[in-house]
Scaffold this motif. Structure first.
Motif, short mmCIF file in Angstrom:
data_model
loop_
_atom_site.label_atom_id
_atom_site.label_comp_id
_atom_site.label_asym_id
_atom_site.label_seq_id
_atom_site.Cartn_x
_atom_site.Cartn_y
_atom_site.Cartn_z
N PRO A 186 0.47 8.40 -9.73
CA PRO A 186 0.85 9.29 -10.84
C PRO A 186 1.19 10.72 -10.42
O PRO A 186 2.12 11.31 -10.95
CB PRO A 186 -0.39 9.27 -11.76
N GLY A 187 0.50 11.29 -9.49
CA GLY A 187 0.78 12.67 -9.09
C GLY A 187 1.99 12.82 -8.20
O GLY A 187 2.52 13.92 -8.03
N LYS A 188 2.47 11.74 -7.62
CA LYS A 188 3.58 11.82 -6.67
C LYS A 188 4.93 11.45 -7.27
O LYS A 188 5.95 11.56 -6.61
CB LYS A 188 3.29 10.91 -5.47
N LEU A 189 4.93 11.00 -8.51
CA LEU A 189 6.20 10.60 -9.12
C LEU A 189 7.13 11.79 -9.36
O LEU A 189 8.34 11.62 -9.41
CB LEU A 189 5.95 9.85 -10.44
N ASP A 190 6.57 12.97 -9.54
CA ASP A 190 7.41 14.14 -9.82
C ASP A 190 8.32 14.49 -8.65
O ASP A 190 9.45 14.91 -8.84
CB ASP A 190 6.53 15.35 -10.17
N GLY A 191 7.85 14.30 -7.43
CA GLY A 191 8.66 14.65 -6.26
C GLY A 191 9.50 13.51 -5.73
O GLY A 191 10.21 13.66 -4.74
N LEU A 192 9.43 12.35 -6.39
CA LEU A 192 10.15 11.17 -5.90
C LEU A 192 11.67 11.36 -5.87
O LEU A 192 12.31 11.04 -4.87
CB LEU A 192 9.77 9.95 -6.74
N PRO A 193 12.31 11.89 -6.91
CA PRO A 193 13.77 12.07 -6.85
C PRO A 193 14.22 12.99 -5.71
O PRO A 193 15.22 12.72 -5.05
CB PRO A 193 14.12 12.69 -8.20
N GLN A 201 0.82 -1.20 0.00
CA GLN A 201 0.00 0.00 0.00
C GLN A 201 0.86 1.25 0.00
O GLN A 201 0.58 2.21 -0.73
CB GLN A 201 -0.93 -0.01 1.21
N ALA A 202 1.93 1.24 0.80
CA ALA A 202 2.82 2.40 0.84
C ALA A 202 3.52 2.59 -0.50
O ALA A 202 3.68 3.72 -0.97
CB ALA A 202 3.85 2.21 1.95
N LEU A 203 3.92 1.50 -1.13
CA LEU A 203 4.56 1.58 -2.43
C LEU A 203 3.58 2.09 -3.48
O LEU A 203 3.94 2.92 -4.32
CB LEU A 203 5.10 0.21 -2.83
N ASP A 204 2.35 1.63 -3.42
CA ASP A 204 1.33 2.09 -4.35
C ASP A 204 1.08 3.58 -4.18
O ASP A 204 0.94 4.31 -5.17
CB ASP A 204 0.04 1.29 -4.13
N GLN A 205 1.03 4.05 -2.95
CA GLN A 205 0.83 5.48 -2.70
C GLN A 205 2.03 6.29 -3.17
O GLN A 205 1.90 7.39 -3.68
CB GLN A 205 0.57 5.73 -1.22
N THR A 206 3.22 5.74 -2.99
CA THR A 206 4.43 6.45 -3.39
C THR A 206 4.52 6.58 -4.90
O THR A 206 4.96 7.60 -5.42
CB THR A 206 5.68 5.72 -2.86
N LEU A 207 4.10 5.54 -5.60
CA LEU A 207 4.20 5.53 -7.05
C LEU A 207 2.94 6.02 -7.75
O LEU A 207 2.78 5.82 -8.95
CB LEU A 207 4.56 4.12 -7.54
#
Length: 75
Positions: free
Chosen positions: A13-20, A5-11
């Protein structure tokens, strides 16, 4: 299940921009920790090598002294 669930929330679509930006501190910490491990291992191997070289020199010196004394005794 919580990890997925945490991985799904992290990945999401709207949150991928801030991942790096969020991963950068963790990556830098992992790199620093890895460098520390490599440096520590290198120092330990170097220290062990010096001990082995010193031991070998000591054995050569001891055998030379023993040979010299035996030669002097039987000559």
């Amino acid at each position: 299940m919580k990890l997925l669930q945490a991985l799904d929330q992290t990945l999401a679509p709207g949150k991928l921009d801030g991942l790096p930006a969020r991963l950068d501190p963790a990556i830098r910490q992992a790199q620093a920790s890895g460098k520390e491990v490599v440096d520590y291992t290198f120092r330990q191997i170097l220290f062990l090598g010096l001990i082995l070289i010193a031991s070998a020199c000591g054995m050569v010196l001891a055998s030379a002294v023993a040979f010299w004394r035996l030669k002097k005794k039987f000559a």
